[in-house]
Structures are given as structure tokens and as C-alpha cells.
Design a protein around this motif. Structure first.
Motif, PDB file in Angstrom:
ATOM      1  N   UNK A 146       0.834  -1.212   0.000  1.00  0.00           N
ATOM      2  CA  UNK A 146       0.000   0.000   0.000  1.00  0.00           C
ATOM      3  C   UNK A 146       0.860   1.250   0.000  1.00  0.00           C
ATOM      4  N   UNK A 147       1.896   1.257   0.822  1.00  0.00           N
ATOM      5  CA  UNK A 147       2.781   2.419   0.857  1.00  0.00           C
ATOM      6  C   UNK A 147       3.610   2.542  -0.418  1.00  0.00           C
ATOM      7  N   UNK A 148       3.970   1.425  -1.023  1.00  0.00           N
ATOM      8  CA  UNK A 148       4.660   1.490  -2.311  1.00  0.00           C
ATOM      9  C   UNK A 148       3.789   2.177  -3.365  1.00  0.00           C
ATOM     10  N   UNK A 149       2.512   1.852  -3.380  1.00  0.00           N
ATOM     11  CA  UNK A 149       1.603   2.476  -4.333  1.00  0.00           C
ATOM     12  C   UNK A 149       1.427   3.959  -4.043  1.00  0.00           C
ATOM     13  N   UNK A 150       1.360   4.323  -2.777  1.00  0.00           N
ATOM     14  CA  UNK A 150       1.214   5.729  -2.405  1.00  0.00           C
ATOM     15  C   UNK A 150       2.446   6.544  -2.767  1.00  0.00           C
ATOM     16  N   UNK A 191      12.083  -1.742   3.401  1.00  0.00           N
ATOM     17  CA  UNK A 191      11.170  -2.642   2.694  1.00  0.00           C
ATOM     18  C   UNK A 191      10.476  -1.948   1.527  1.00  0.00           C
ATOM     19  N   UNK A 192      10.275  -0.664   1.621  1.00  0.00           N
ATOM     20  CA  UNK A 192       9.579   0.089   0.582  1.00  0.00           C
ATOM     21  C   UNK A 192      10.269  -0.042  -0.769  1.00  0.00           C
ATOM     22  N   UNK A 193      11.600  -0.073  -0.760  1.00  0.00           N
ATOM     23  CA  UNK A 193      12.363  -0.162  -2.009  1.00  0.00           C
ATOM     24  C   UNK A 193      13.139  -1.465  -2.125  1.00  0.00           C
ATOM     25  N   UNK A 194      13.006  -2.332  -1.127  1.00  0.00           N
ATOM     26  CA  UNK A 194      13.902  -3.479  -1.054  1.00  0.00           C
ATOM     27  C   UNK A 194      13.277  -4.834  -1.257  1.00  0.00           C
ATOM     28  N   UNK A 195      12.080  -4.904  -1.867  1.00  0.00           N
ATOM     29  CA  UNK A 195      11.538  -6.226  -2.187  1.00  0.00           C
ATOM     30  C   UNK A 195      12.027  -6.606  -3.570  1.00  0.00           C
ATOM     31  N   UNK A 196      12.843  -7.666  -3.651  1.00  0.00           N
ATOM     32  CA  UNK A 196      13.555  -8.012  -4.877  1.00  0.00           C
ATOM     33  C   UNK A 196      12.981  -9.266  -5.535  1.00  0.00           C
ATOM     34  N   UNK A 197      13.062  -9.247  -6.852  1.00  0.00           N
ATOM     35  CA  UNK A 197      12.741 -10.398  -7.697  1.00  0.00           C
ATOM     36  C   UNK A 197      14.006 -10.740  -8.478  1.00  0.00           C
TER      37      UNK A 197
END
Length: 206
Positions: A146-150, A191-197
Motif C-alpha cells: 500500500x505504501x509502495x503504491x502511495x 522494505x519500501x524499495x527493497x523487495x527483490x525479484x
């Protein structure tokens, strides 16, 4: 392209993407890369030290002309032949089935038409070729997502088009049926920028 994108952002990018943790991810991703290689979103050339002896040639593209000044010393120090071009991933100036491997590191987040770019990756890969990628994107954790989208509208302005909230696995799997994928949080990033694929997608052989 404005002064910020051309002159300031390349230096900010080089500084922010040079950390030890990101370097470890680059090394693990690029170690198995072989043959004729295309790198999309070459940036300032931070991947160069991690290409192994199995790479015969590297074609590198980036749409930002300001990146080349910082990338050139790394290109000149490389042991592999590098063809550095200014080009967009959505319209690659290369023939069909040209490359054994395509590499993309923390780039799909900022390509305006990501679906078209992935279709181009498929087009230029040889049958049996591999797409090596590591990207950040949408977290499965509801609060983080949710915060990533905001925050994405602000992120796009300050980070030259970067989206925090793209569902990278879904986008890649819509083009490639065979995908080996890991998803995880980087240990040293918010976590906002650090979820990796991170993974490898394979184009089927003939």
C-alpha cells in the motif's frame, strides 16, 4: 531530457547502487551468463566487473545519454568487447534471435512500457536463450505494498521514472512460461524499495 536526468541523476544512481549488498547480487546473477549478451539499462556500468570469461561480447543500451560519461571508464577497463549504445528497451535496434542472453538489473522499474520491453527481450533472444534479471517491485505484504503504491508518484519524479509497485513476477511470467524466480527483501534496504525479484527466464528451444 532535462538537466536533472542527464547530469545529476546519473551520479546519484551510481552512488546509490554501488553498495556491497547490491554488488553481491550482481555477482550471483551474472556468474552464469555466457555467449553474446545484451544488457538493458546499462546505467553507469556497475555490472562490468561481474561478467565472466564466458561472455564473448556485450551490447549495452541505456536511453539516458548522461550515463555514458560515468560508464565509459568501466567499459574501457573491461576485458570483453562492449558496444555501448543509446537506445530504448521498447524498440531495440537489434535483429530477431540475436543474443544468447539478456541482462536487466534494477531497470524494469523505470521503463515506461514494460510489457513492450519484455516482448523485445523475447524477440532478440535466440531459442533456448536466457533472460537474467534482478528487480525491485511490489511487496506481497499488504501494508508495504500500500505504501509502495502511495509513494510511487513521488518516486517517479525523483528517480527518473522508477516505480515501486510493479508486480515483476506477473509481468515477466506473462511473456516467459519458464521462469526460475526468487523473491525476498534485501537485508540492508528499507522494505519500501527493497523487495527483490531475482531469476532467470528461458525462451524455449526450437
Amino acid at each position: 531530457m532535462g538537466i536533472y536526468s542527464r547530469l545529476i541523476f546519473p551520479r546519484l544512481l551510481d552512488l546509490s547502487m554501488s553498495g556491497q549488498e547490491l554488488s553481491r547480487y550482481r555477482q550471483s546473477l551474472l556468474a552464469p551468463v555466457r555467449g553474446e549478451v545484451l544488457e538493458i539499462g546499462f546505467g553507469t556500468g556497475l555490472n562490468m566487473p561481474y561478467y565472466g570469461d564466458g561472455v564473448r561480447s556485450l551490447t549495452a543500451i541505456d536511453p539516458n545519454v548522461g550515463m555514458a560519461k560515468l560508464a565509459t571508464p568501466r567499459v574501457q577497463a573491461a576485458t570483453v568487447k562492449v558496444d555501448l549504445q543509446t537506445a530504448n528497451a521498447e524498440a531495440l535496434p537489434m535483429a530477431d534471435e540475436r543474443f544468447d542472453a539478456v541482462v536487466c538489473t534494477w531497470t524494469l522499474c523505470s521503463i515506461p512500457n514494460i510489457e513492450q520491453a519484455l516482448a523485445e527481450v523475447w524477440r532478440v533472444l535466440k531459442p533456448g536463450g536466457k533472460f537474467f534479471f534482478i528487480e525491485h517491485g511490489l511487496s506481497p505484504d499488504r501494508g508495504v505494498g500500500t505504501w509502495q503504491q502511495r509513494m510511487t508518484p513521488l518516486q517517479r519524479r525523483i528517480a527518473d521514472g522508477c516505480h515501486l509497485d510493479r508486480p515483476m513476477a506477473n509481468l515477466i511470467q506473462a511473456v516467459f512460461a519458464q521462469v526460475e524466480l526468487q523473491e525476498f527483501y534485501a537485508t540492508d534496504l528499507p522494505k519500501l524499495i527493497g523487495y527483490f525479484y531475482q531469476g532467470v527466464a528461458t525462451k524455449p528451444p526450437l
